[in-house]
Write a protein that holds these residues in place. Structure first.
Motif, PDB file in Angstrom:
ATOM      1  N   HIS A 264       6.214  -5.719  11.579  1.00  0.00           N
ATOM      2  CA  HIS A 264       5.580  -4.391  11.754  1.00  0.00           C
ATOM      3  C   HIS A 264       5.323  -4.127  13.242  1.00  0.00           C
ATOM      4  O   HIS A 264       4.221  -3.797  13.672  1.00  0.00           O
ATOM      5  CB  HIS A 264       4.286  -4.276  10.939  1.00  0.00           C
TER       6      HIS A 264
ATOM      7  N   ASP B 259       5.700   4.743   5.279  1.00  0.00           N
ATOM      8  CA  ASP B 259       6.675   3.766   5.785  1.00  0.00           C
ATOM      9  C   ASP B 259       6.884   2.610   4.799  1.00  0.00           C
ATOM     10  O   ASP B 259       7.785   1.784   5.004  1.00  0.00           O
ATOM     11  CB  ASP B 259       6.305   3.258   7.198  1.00  0.00           C
ATOM     12  N   HIS B 260       6.089   2.567   3.725  1.00  0.00           N
ATOM     13  CA  HIS B 260       6.217   1.522   2.706  1.00  0.00           C
ATOM     14  C   HIS B 260       6.662   2.068   1.343  1.00  0.00           C
ATOM     15  O   HIS B 260       6.866   1.299   0.410  1.00  0.00           O
ATOM     16  CB  HIS B 260       4.881   0.779   2.548  1.00  0.00           C
TER      17      HIS B 260
ATOM     18  N   HIS C 108      -4.302  -2.055  12.622  1.00  0.00           N
ATOM     19  CA  HIS C 108      -3.302  -3.147  12.637  1.00  0.00           C
ATOM     20  C   HIS C 108      -3.775  -4.269  13.550  1.00  0.00           C
ATOM     21  O   HIS C 108      -4.380  -4.013  14.592  1.00  0.00           O
ATOM     22  CB  HIS C 108      -1.963  -2.653  13.201  1.00  0.00           C
TER      23      HIS C 108
ATOM     24  N   HIS D 163       0.865  -1.191   0.000  1.00  0.00           N
ATOM     25  CA  HIS D 163       0.000   0.000   0.000  1.00  0.00           C
ATOM     26  C   HIS D 163       0.894   1.231   0.000  1.00  0.00           C
ATOM     27  O   HIS D 163       2.127   1.109   0.001  1.00  0.00           O
ATOM     28  CB  HIS D 163      -0.984  -0.029   1.178  1.00  0.00           C
TER      29      HIS D 163
ATOM     30  N   ASP E  31       0.290  -4.763   7.654  1.00  0.00           N
ATOM     31  CA  ASP E  31      -0.685  -3.674   7.788  1.00  0.00           C
ATOM     32  C   ASP E  31      -2.121  -4.172   7.578  1.00  0.00           C
ATOM     33  O   ASP E  31      -2.940  -3.507   6.955  1.00  0.00           O
ATOM     34  CB  ASP E  31      -0.326  -2.511   6.854  1.00  0.00           C
TER      35      ASP E  31
HETATM   36 ZN   LIG Z   1       3.061   0.295   7.778  1.00  0.00          ZN
END
Ligand SMILES: [Zn+2]
Ligand SMILES: [Zn+2]
Length: 254
Positions: free
Chosen positions: A224, A78-79, A202, A74, A171
């Motif tokens: 994560h 952070d990705h 989450h 996604h 996620d």
């Molecule tokens: Zn994340």
């Protein structure tokens, strides 16, 4: 197939900047977590899932010399925030293929507009070729079938990916039965577990363990992870015998 955990931390990473939390101050390397990402290899093929802000450091640390494509779960920063650092691969290998949901590809095109400029593009800018991932439409990479797994991260759609007997989901907060059915007979499942307390987008630790009990992989790894989950060593002791807290630089063979 080899899977290397490039990063296993939640969005701020561990340690958090300026934090005096005991886990952030821990001297155990397993308590130091870069932003979440994995490197998957088989034969001569090399793929990375997600490209967060630690991408450059992760590629250097893992001594990764070749990436054939990047798959996105996604669009959260952070990705995706490390995308500019694909350039060394571009200079050596040309355009980097990106795979993601059409919404994610669109989001990347908006946020990294300079990469996709057709006129007057800066010569040193990254070069990318995009491929849309559609649910229920597996695709082939490096001779293997990649099966997208659709899930929800709060209200946001995310993709996990199954490759042979391995699946990577991060996620995730909710997932439909029809998607869980795509996860039968796994040797290894990687799934997110943020902390013990519930979170709106989450899996908590218990939710992740319940999900693992439902999917029944031979082994599961949690990723994560927030600093408030606790020390790696303490958390690992509380887990069922086929469930492991992943840590940065862990490499598994499937
Ligand atoms: Zn994340
Ligand atoms: Zn996210």
């Amino acid at each position: 197939m080899k899977v290397n955990f490039l990063g296993t931390g939640t969005s701020q990473g561990i340690p958090i900047i300026g934090s005096d939390h005991p886990v952030c101050l821990s001297s155990d390397n397993k308590d130091k977590r870069l932003r979440v990402s994995i490197w998957v290899r088989w034969d001569d093929c090399s793929y990375v899932i997600d490209c967060g802000p630690d991408f450059r450091q992760q590629m250097l640390r893992a001594n990764c010399k070749k990436v054939d494509a990047i798959l996105f779960t996604h669009e959260h920063a952070d990705h995706t925030a490390g995308i500019d650092d694909i350039r060394p691969f571009n200079f050596r290998m040309g355009e980097m293929p990106f795979y993601g949901h059409p919404r994610v590809i669109e989001n990347i095109k908006n946020r990294f507009d300079y990469i996709f400029q057709t006129e007057n593009k800066y010569p040193g800018a990254p070069s990318v070729k995009t491929y849309e991932v559609i649910n229920d439409s597996p695709f082939i990479l490096g001779g293997k079938k990649i099966i997208p797994i659709n899930a929800l991260h709060g209200d946001l759609q995310v993709f996990g990916y199954r490759i042979d007997d391995f699946a990577y989901l991060t996620d995730v907060k909710t997932i439909e039965d029809k998607e869980i059915a795509k996860l039968k007979n796994l040797k290894v499942l990687v799934v997110n577990a943020l902390r013990e307390e519930p979170h709106f987008s989450h899996f908590s630790l218990q939710e992740a363990l319940d999900f693992i009990a439902l999917v029944k992989p031979e082994k599961a790894y949690l990723t994560h992870i927030s600093h408030i989950m606790g020390f790696h060593e303490d958390v690992q002791k509380k887990l069922p015998e086929n469930v492991f807290l992943a840590y940065d630089e862990l490499e598994i063979t499937i």
